[in-house]
Design a protein around this motif. Structure first.
Motif, PDB file in Angstrom:
ATOM      1  N   LEU A 138      20.588  58.272  41.826  1.00 31.43           N
ATOM      2  CA  LEU A 138      21.313  58.068  43.086  1.00 31.43           C
ATOM      3  C   LEU A 138      21.216  56.619  43.558  1.00 31.43           C
ATOM      4  CD1 LEU A 138      20.589  61.357  45.038  1.00 31.43           C
ATOM      5  CD2 LEU A 138      22.766  60.560  44.115  1.00 31.43           C
ATOM      6  N   PHE A 139      20.066  55.990  43.369  1.00 32.28           N
ATOM      7  CA  PHE A 139      19.943  54.575  43.716  1.00 32.28           C
ATOM      8  C   PHE A 139      20.941  53.746  42.913  1.00 32.28           C
ATOM      9  CE2 PHE A 139      18.308  50.375  42.675  1.00 32.28           C
ATOM     10  CZ  PHE A 139      18.140  49.834  43.935  1.00 32.28           C
ATOM     11  N   GLY A 140      21.016  54.014  41.616  1.00 30.79           N
ATOM     12  CA  GLY A 140      21.953  53.266  40.771  1.00 30.79           C
ATOM     13  C   GLY A 140      23.395  53.461  41.186  1.00 30.79           C
ATOM     14  N   ALA A 165      27.018  47.004  45.864  1.00 31.13           N
ATOM     15  CA  ALA A 165      26.441  45.758  46.360  1.00 31.13           C
ATOM     16  C   ALA A 165      25.999  44.819  45.239  1.00 31.13           C
ATOM     17  CB  ALA A 165      25.247  46.065  47.267  1.00 31.13           C
ATOM     18  N   HIS A 166      25.568  45.384  44.116  1.00 32.44           N
ATOM     19  CA  HIS A 166      24.984  44.567  43.059  1.00 32.44           C
ATOM     20  C   HIS A 166      25.792  44.515  41.771  1.00 32.44           C
ATOM     21  CE1 HIS A 166      21.402  44.276  45.517  1.00 32.44           C
ATOM     22  NE2 HIS A 166      21.418  45.587  45.653  1.00 32.44           N
ATOM     23  N   GLY A 167      26.635  45.490  41.530  1.00 30.94           N
ATOM     24  CA  GLY A 167      27.405  45.540  40.281  1.00 30.94           C
ATOM     25  C   GLY A 167      26.696  46.374  39.232  1.00 30.94           C
ATOM     26  N   TRP A 168      27.492  46.980  38.360  1.00 32.57           N
ATOM     27  CA  TRP A 168      26.945  47.866  37.336  1.00 32.57           C
ATOM     28  C   TRP A 168      26.028  47.149  36.344  1.00 32.57           C
ATOM     29  CZ3 TRP A 168      27.042  52.838  38.018  1.00 32.57           C
ATOM     30  CH2 TRP A 168      28.077  53.424  38.731  1.00 32.57           C
ATOM     31  N   ASP A 169      26.244  45.851  36.144  1.00 27.42           N
ATOM     32  CA  ASP A 169      25.466  45.142  35.133  1.00 27.42           C
ATOM     33  C   ASP A 169      24.268  44.381  35.703  1.00 27.42           C
ATOM     34  OD1 ASP A 169      27.066  43.386  36.493  1.00 27.42           O
ATOM     35  OD2 ASP A 169      27.703  42.265  34.722  1.00 27.42           O
ATOM     36  N   SER A 170      23.954  44.577  36.980  1.00 25.89           N
ATOM     37  CA  SER A 170      22.794  43.877  37.541  1.00 25.89           C
ATOM     38  C   SER A 170      21.505  44.509  37.016  1.00 25.89           C
ATOM     39  CB  SER A 170      22.826  43.929  39.063  1.00 25.89           C
ATOM     40  OG  SER A 170      22.530  45.226  39.511  1.00 25.89           O
ATOM     41  N   ASP A 211      36.815  43.808  47.239  1.00 27.40           N
ATOM     42  CA  ASP A 211      37.630  44.399  48.291  1.00 27.40           C
ATOM     43  C   ASP A 211      36.927  44.485  49.631  1.00 27.40           C
ATOM     44  OD1 ASP A 211      39.655  44.682  46.551  1.00 27.40           O
ATOM     45  OD2 ASP A 211      39.419  46.840  46.251  1.00 27.40           O
ATOM     46  N   ARG A 212      35.618  44.518  49.635  1.00 27.28           N
ATOM     47  CA  ARG A 212      34.926  44.643  50.904  1.00 27.28           C
ATOM     48  C   ARG A 212      33.773  43.646  50.967  1.00 27.28           C
ATOM     49  NH1 ARG A 212      32.560  50.517  49.643  1.00 27.28           N
ATOM     50  NH2 ARG A 212      34.713  51.049  49.693  1.00 27.28           N
ATOM     51  N   PRO A 213      33.513  43.119  52.152  1.00 26.39           N
ATOM     52  CA  PRO A 213      32.424  42.154  52.282  1.00 26.39           C
ATOM     53  C   PRO A 213      31.073  42.834  52.107  1.00 26.39           C
ATOM     54  CG  PRO A 213      33.329  42.699  54.427  1.00 26.39           C
ATOM     55  CD  PRO A 213      34.195  43.360  53.400  1.00 26.39           C
TER      56      PRO A 213
END
Length: 126
Positions: free
Chosen positions: A38-40, A46-51, A115-117
């Protein structure tokens, strides 16, 4: 509600534990799996899938799932018996089920990271 009824019919019955209490050692890795996955999912916007944090969360979720399955297969009264997933009835949806949420998978419903800040909910000053 229809899906609940279909699921209740499709899921195979398993015998109840003679002990009647949940497996405390099995609860810990299963709870950790849910938290990591769920965290992922939640933090990917906010961080992107590859962070690194997201990759670590999903990797931890996969390793903890294996740990939970190993424990549950050896436990006399597991919290959840993974052998239930081997049922052929759970591998595919029943023929009368509609396609799964095709609108949710369309490219127009996806949101880009730009798309969103990030960090501010509103640009209105107070």
């Amino acid at each position: 509600m229809r899906r609940v009824g279909v699921t209740a019919v499709a899921v195979p019955r398993t015998e109840r534990s003679a002990r009647g209490d949940p497996d405390p050692l099995g609860t810990l890795p299963l709870t950790a799996v849910l938290v990591a996955v769920l965290f992922g999912i939640i933090e990917n916007l906010a961080h992107g899938w590859d962070s690194p944090g997201i990759v670590v969360a999903f990797t931890a979720g996969a390793l903890l799932t294996a740990l939970f399955a190993r424990h549950a297969l050896r436990s006399p009264a597991p919290l959840f018996d993974p052998r239930v997933l081997a049922s052929p009835r759970l591998r595919a949806p029943p023929p009368w089920a509609p396609p799964a949420a095709s609108s949710a998978c369309s490219p127009s419903s996806r949101t880009s990271r730009t798309d969103r800040p990030v960090g501010r909910r509103s640009s209105v000053r107070r």
